[in-house]
Scaffold this active site. Sequence first.
Site, PDB file in Angstrom:
ATOM      1  N   ARG A 236      89.648  30.004  42.206  1.00  0.00           N
ATOM      2  CA  ARG A 236      89.979  31.233  41.467  1.00  0.00           C
ATOM      3  C   ARG A 236      89.140  32.457  41.844  1.00  0.00           C
ATOM      4  O   ARG A 236      89.316  33.517  41.249  1.00  0.00           O
ATOM      5  CB  ARG A 236      89.905  30.956  39.959  1.00  0.00           C
ATOM      6  CG  ARG A 236      91.042  30.052  39.529  1.00  0.00           C
ATOM      7  CD  ARG A 236      90.950  29.682  38.066  1.00  0.00           C
ATOM      8  NE  ARG A 236      91.185  30.812  37.202  1.00  0.00           N
ATOM      9  CZ  ARG A 236      91.125  30.746  35.877  1.00  0.00           C
ATOM     10  NH1 ARG A 236      90.817  29.616  35.301  1.00  0.00           N
ATOM     11  NH2 ARG A 236      91.350  31.803  35.158  1.00  0.00           N
TER      12      ARG A 236
ATOM     13  N   PRO B 192      81.944  24.182  35.764  1.00  0.00           N
ATOM     14  CA  PRO B 192      80.567  23.704  35.815  1.00  0.00           C
ATOM     15  C   PRO B 192      79.699  24.318  34.702  1.00  0.00           C
ATOM     16  O   PRO B 192      79.614  25.531  34.564  1.00  0.00           O
ATOM     17  CB  PRO B 192      80.081  24.164  37.191  1.00  0.00           C
ATOM     18  CG  PRO B 192      81.314  24.437  37.973  1.00  0.00           C
ATOM     19  CD  PRO B 192      82.333  24.877  36.984  1.00  0.00           C
ATOM     20  N   GLU B 193      79.088  23.447  33.914  1.00  0.00           N
ATOM     21  CA  GLU B 193      78.113  23.866  32.914  1.00  0.00           C
ATOM     22  C   GLU B 193      76.767  23.261  33.332  1.00  0.00           C
ATOM     23  O   GLU B 193      76.638  22.785  34.460  1.00  0.00           O
ATOM     24  CB  GLU B 193      78.537  23.367  31.518  1.00  0.00           C
ATOM     25  CG  GLU B 193      79.942  23.823  31.139  1.00  0.00           C
ATOM     26  CD  GLU B 193      80.388  23.338  29.774  1.00  0.00           C
ATOM     27  OE1 GLU B 193      79.534  23.094  28.910  1.00  0.00           O
ATOM     28  OE2 GLU B 193      81.608  23.190  29.578  1.00  0.00           O
TER      29      GLU B 193
END
Length: 289
Positions: free
Chosen positions: A125, A2-3
Site C-alpha cells: 500500500r 506490524p505492531e
Amino acid sequence: MPELPEVETIKIGLNKLLPTLKISSVSFDWAKSFPNSANDVNQFLINSSVMSVKRRAKVLLIELSSNYSLVIHLKMTGQLVFRSKDYNFGAGHPGKSLLGQLPDKSTRVSFNFTNGSKLFFNDQRKFGWVRLIPTVEVKNLDFFKKVGPEPLSDTFMWTNLKERLQRRKRSSIKAALLDQSVIAGIGNIYADESLWGAKIHPSRMVTDLKDSEIKSLYQELTYVLRLSIKKGGSTDKNYLNAEGKKGSYLSFARVFRREGLTCPRCGTTILKIRVAQRGTHICPYCQKL
DNA sequence: CACTTGACCTGTCCGC
DNA sequence: TGCGGACAGGTCAAGT
C-alpha cells in the site's frame, strides 16, 4: 499490520542476518518509499556496513558504520525480507502464496550487499518509508520526540500506564491505547486482545476506569505483547518476518478477527463493532459498557 | 489544547 | 462477469 511484537520479531531476525554486511547498492521504484537525496545515499549508505538493528515503538533502526541510520516504518503492509546470495533472485513468476519470488511488484526498495545477499522492503500500500538520517538525529525526529514509553521496558509499571492515560482523559480507552504518544507500539490487534483480557469495553472513557482495571489492563497488555513476540508476531494478511515467514500469534487470539466465533472465557458470540474509527472485536458479555 | 476526520495507497470482498 | 463502494489500519496534517 506490524505492531510492537511484529517489529520486534523482524528486529531479532535482522540482527542475526545483517551485522557486518556491507551495502554495495540500493534501488527503488517509488520515491515516497525512499525519500533521500542521491548525495546522502552515495556518501552515507553505499559502502557502509550494518552495525546493529534496533527498535523503538513500531520503527526499525538499522545503524550503519557511516554514523547514519536507516529509519524504517512498515505502516500497514510493509515487509523487510532478507535473501542470501544463494537465493534465485527474480526467477519465475510471483505465485498465489503470500510471498512469491523476490523482488516482486510490491518491492519498493532493494538493498544489495557486497556478498551477494539482498534485503527487500516490500509494501503493497506504499504507506511505509525508509529514511537515511544521521544516527544522532534520530531522537530529534518529530515522532520520537512525542512517542510514549516502551510497554515492555523494565521501568514501565501499571502506575506509569495510569499516568500516561491522563493525557487522553476524554477519550475512549481504545483510542488512548492506539495513541503512540501515550504508549509506544500498540495497534489494533493488541488493543483488542488486552482489553478483552482485562474485561474492559473499548468504548469506556479513560476517566471512568478504576485503578484495578488499569492494573489489569497493564498485566494483559504486557502479557499479550510478550506472548506474541514468542509466537513471532501476528500474520493477518501481509506481515512476514525477516526470513519471509509468518507469525502465529493469531492462532492464540481470543477476540481479534474472531467475530462470530465464541468467547474462550464464557462462550458468548464475539462481535465486531466500530470504536475510534477502527474495527473492534469484543465479547459483549465479558466487556460491558 | 484535546480530540476527530481526511489523506495517503492497493487489493479484496460484497452486493447488484 | 463487471463495477462501485466499503473496508483493511498507522500516522500526520488539517479541521472542529
